[in-house]
Write an enzyme that holds these catalytic residues in place. Sequence first.
Site, short mmCIF file in Angstrom:
data_model
loop_
_atom_site.label_atom_id
_atom_site.label_comp_id
_atom_site.label_asym_id
_atom_site.label_seq_id
_atom_site.Cartn_x
_atom_site.Cartn_y
_atom_site.Cartn_z
CE LYS A 30 25.99 -14.84 17.47
NZ LYS A 30 26.43 -14.54 16.09
CG ASP A 58 26.71 -17.43 14.21
OD1 ASP A 58 26.31 -18.28 13.41
OD2 ASP A 58 26.06 -16.41 14.49
CE LYS A 60 23.51 -17.25 11.33
NZ LYS A 60 24.49 -16.31 11.95
CG ASP A 63 30.55 -24.63 -0.52
OD1 ASP A 63 30.38 -25.31 -1.55
OD2 ASP A 63 31.23 -23.59 -0.51
CB THR A 117 15.72 -15.08 14.68
OG1 THR A 117 17.10 -14.72 14.64
CG2 THR A 117 15.56 -16.33 15.47
NE ARG A 207 21.48 -6.00 16.62
CZ ARG A 207 20.79 -6.25 15.52
NH1 ARG A 207 20.69 -5.33 14.58
NH2 ARG A 207 20.20 -7.41 15.34
O1 C5P Z 1 22.17 -8.15 18.20
P1 C5P Z 1 21.32 -9.38 18.26
O2 C5P Z 1 20.92 -9.77 19.67
O3 C5P Z 1 20.12 -9.32 17.32
O4 C5P Z 1 22.30 -10.52 17.75
C1 C5P Z 1 21.87 -11.80 17.38
C2 C5P Z 1 23.04 -12.58 16.87
O5 C5P Z 1 22.61 -13.90 16.58
C3 C5P Z 1 23.68 -12.02 15.61
O6 C5P Z 1 25.08 -12.24 15.74
C4 C5P Z 1 23.13 -12.88 14.50
O7 C5P Z 1 24.06 -13.06 13.45
C5 C5P Z 1 22.89 -14.21 15.21
N1 C5P Z 1 21.85 -15.06 14.65
C6 C5P Z 1 20.54 -14.66 14.50
N2 C5P Z 1 19.60 -15.52 13.98
C7 C5P Z 1 19.94 -16.75 13.59
C8 C5P Z 1 21.26 -17.17 13.76
C9 C5P Z 1 22.20 -16.31 14.30
O8 C5P Z 1 20.21 -13.53 14.87
N3 C5P Z 1 19.03 -17.60 13.14
#
Ligand code: C5P
Length: 229
Positions: A30, A58, A60, A63, A117, A207
């Site tokens: 991603k 990703d 998002k 617009d 989230t 992460r």
């Molecule tokens: O590091 P972590 O596991 O929290 O990464 C989650 C990834 O998913 C990040 O790149 C974040 O931008 C993406 N994301 C998210 N919640 C959403 C959509 C995308 O955490 N609703």
Amino acid sequence: MKLCVAFDLASKDECIRLVKELKGLDLWVKIGLRSYLRDGFLLIEELKKIAEFKIFLDLKLYDIPNTMADACEELAKLDVDMINIHASAGALAMQSIMKRLQGFKKRPLILAVSALTSFDEKGFYELYKQSLREAVLNFAKLSYENSLDGMVCSVFESLLIKEHTSYDFLTLCPGIRGLNDDKNDQARTATVREAKEARADFIVVGRPIYKSLNPRLSCEQILEQIHSK
Ligand code: C5P
């Protein structure tokens, strides 16, 4: 269920190093705002040359309908495998996008973000005066009726969405954490097992993988949990 690794790293070199380290594993990559704004499409091209991972871009998008359709057309030309928009952009935006992509022989999957989230119930209500459940269901029905391929949602909404749309309507769930992992800025986190029970089609992990001492091993452990009974 597929594992999608978020490449939210601080430099292009680190992204290249990570993709080399993960080469050969059964996963999606991603590319999010940080990496795409910094390195652009060149990063995707370079990653593709190193390993044959499918790419979820990703960004998002949010617009007016015509601008979103233009943007999705450009992204579809990049030959990525999945892109996403904010569901709150509405039905007209969804219709314009799907109409515009009709002519593509192979188009990317289009997902809609329901609620980030990082929101908990209280923070979401303060802003939108609606419960998360209600808002996510409305967004999911809207996206399904307008022929999108699925939703980005938390694990806690995955099954609910499928029950109210279709089990083939995809769910992609970020906010996945092991019991001992740091939650960071995520509020609605869940484990791999919970994601499986909720029939998530994709989980996104960032992460806990790229900040671990051994990212390949971290991925392998998650893949093992995905495939265990
Ligand atoms: O590091 P972590 O596991 O929290 O990464 C989650 C990834 O998913 C990040 O790149 C974040 O931008 C993406 N994301 C998210 N919640 C959403 C959509 C995308 O955490 N609703």
